[in-house]
Design a protein around this motif. Structure first.
Motif, short mmCIF file in Angstrom:
data_model
loop_
_atom_site.label_atom_id
_atom_site.label_comp_id
_atom_site.label_asym_id
_atom_site.label_seq_id
_atom_site.Cartn_x
_atom_site.Cartn_y
_atom_site.Cartn_z
N LYS A 174 -13.62 75.09 53.13
CA LYS A 174 -14.00 76.29 53.89
C LYS A 174 -14.08 77.50 52.94
CE LYS A 174 -11.84 74.70 58.17
NZ LYS A 174 -10.82 74.99 59.24
N PRO A 175 -15.09 78.36 53.12
CA PRO A 175 -15.24 79.54 52.25
C PRO A 175 -14.02 80.46 52.34
CG PRO A 175 -17.24 79.15 53.51
CD PRO A 175 -16.19 78.25 54.09
N VAL A 176 -13.59 80.98 51.20
CA VAL A 176 -12.47 81.91 51.16
C VAL A 176 -12.99 83.33 50.93
CG1 VAL A 176 -10.36 82.57 49.92
CG2 VAL A 176 -10.91 80.15 50.29
N THR A 177 -13.83 83.50 49.92
CA THR A 177 -14.44 84.81 49.65
C THR A 177 -15.88 84.61 49.24
OG1 THR A 177 -13.77 84.76 47.33
CG2 THR A 177 -12.25 85.81 48.88
N LYS A 178 -16.66 85.68 49.36
CA LYS A 178 -18.06 85.67 48.92
C LYS A 178 -18.33 86.97 48.17
CE LYS A 178 -20.13 82.78 52.53
NZ LYS A 178 -21.22 82.69 53.54
N LYS B 130 -24.35 85.19 43.32
CA LYS B 130 -23.31 84.85 44.28
C LYS B 130 -22.07 84.32 43.57
CE LYS B 130 -26.43 83.80 48.11
NZ LYS B 130 -26.80 82.83 49.18
N ILE B 131 -20.92 84.70 44.11
CA ILE B 131 -19.63 84.17 43.68
C ILE B 131 -18.90 83.70 44.93
CG2 ILE B 131 -17.42 84.63 42.55
CD1 ILE B 131 -18.79 86.82 40.95
N GLU B 132 -18.63 82.40 45.03
CA GLU B 132 -18.03 81.84 46.23
C GLU B 132 -16.82 80.99 45.85
OE1 GLU B 132 -22.37 81.31 48.46
OE2 GLU B 132 -21.15 79.56 48.00
N THR B 133 -15.77 81.09 46.65
CA THR B 133 -14.59 80.24 46.46
C THR B 133 -14.29 79.52 47.78
OG1 THR B 133 -13.07 82.04 47.04
CG2 THR B 133 -13.60 81.74 44.70
N PHE B 134 -13.65 78.35 47.68
CA PHE B 134 -13.40 77.51 48.86
C PHE B 134 -11.97 76.98 48.83
CE2 PHE B 134 -17.78 77.40 47.55
CZ PHE B 134 -18.51 77.54 48.71
N ASP B 135 -11.42 76.70 50.01
CA ASP B 135 -10.08 76.13 50.07
C ASP B 135 -10.15 74.61 49.95
OD1 ASP B 135 -10.88 75.10 52.54
OD2 ASP B 135 -9.78 76.60 53.71
N GLU B 136 -9.01 73.94 50.10
CA GLU B 136 -8.97 72.48 49.91
C GLU B 136 -9.76 71.71 50.96
OE1 GLU B 136 -4.90 71.31 49.77
OE2 GLU B 136 -4.54 72.23 47.81
N GLN B 137 -10.05 72.36 52.10
CA GLN B 137 -10.85 71.72 53.13
C GLN B 137 -12.34 72.03 52.99
OE1 GLN B 137 -7.71 73.21 54.01
NE2 GLN B 137 -7.04 71.06 53.81
#
Length: 236
Positions: free
Chosen positions: A232-236, A223-230
């Motif tokens: 919340k998931p941005v991409t998976k 898995k590769i996951e990114t999140f915003d400053e809050q």
């Protein structure tokens, strides 16, 4: 008369020999430069490694006699610590160490820490495991950011001042605010295995929010996951 003279000579010789032996023992007892010594085995509860001027550089000790730590040349208040090695720099600060232990209540673990100048750890190679219940474990490399203007000495001063107020609500509120501001350090990165059996790279922003996770989960899914400053998931 002759017999008496012989006894006197004997007593004088005896006194001279005894005095010589006592003087030798006296100098040996206060001798500081013994040179290199070799032992096949030694049992000891604590060893202090010091410079010639007495400056403390390292302590090897069991849990009961472990050094409480030092900041700006002042020894910290007594506290329970694990057995291991504690390092000190020439400025009079604890600057890292290697500690370990294991019991049913607190679990098993070993941690090698590198401390920021006049502050707490900024890097650790760590292993921890629950010995009851879940039997979960985590291990890997973790790093933190810490401010330069909120040293360990300053932290202790703030903590002591808040305790003198004897107001638990004020204490908790101020501590919560200081933690939110990153005064007590902010975790930035972990590389290793998490308590959830995820193995990979986990990166946080300057506020401690998880922003990137690259890992393999316990079902062996990548898995590769990114999140915003809050968060919340941005991409998976």
């Amino acid at each position: 008369m002759e017999k008496l003279q012989r006894e006197v000579r004997f007593l004088k010789a005896y006194s001279l020999i005894l005095t010589t032996v006592l003087i030798a023992f006296f100098f040996m007892a206060f001798r500081t430069d013994f040179g290199k010594q070799r032992f096949q085995e030694i049992d000891v509860e604590r060893i202090n490694v010091v410079e010639k001027d007495g400056t403390l550089k390292m302590v090897i000790a069991n849990g009961e006699r472990q050094h409480p730590g030092m900041s700006e040349g002042k020894e910290l208040a007594p506290r329970k610590r694990q057995p291991g090695l504690i390092f000190f720099n020439s400025a009079g600060d604890e600057c890292g160490g290697l500690v370990y232990d294991a019991d049913k209540k607190d679990g098993a673990g070993m941690v090698y820490s590198v401390d920021q100048y006049r502050n707490d750890q900024i890097m650790q190679l760590q292993y921890m495991q629950d010995l009851e219940g879940s039997k979960a474990r985590t291990y890997g490399l973790k790093i933190w950011d810490r401010p330069d203007d909120f040293t360990l000495t300053r932290q202790n001063q703030v903590h002591d001042s808040l305790k003198t107020l004897k107001d638990e609500k004020v204490y908790e509120a101020v501590m919560k605010q200081l933690v939110a501001e990153g005064k007590y350090g902010t975790e930035r990165l972990f590389v290793g295995r998490t308590w959830k059996d995820e193995v990979g790279l986990f990166i946080r922003d300057s506020k401690g929010k998880v922003r990137i996770k690259i890992y393999v989960d316990k079902q062996n899914q990548t898995k590769i996951e990114t999140f915003d400053e809050q968060g919340k998931p941005v991409t998976k």
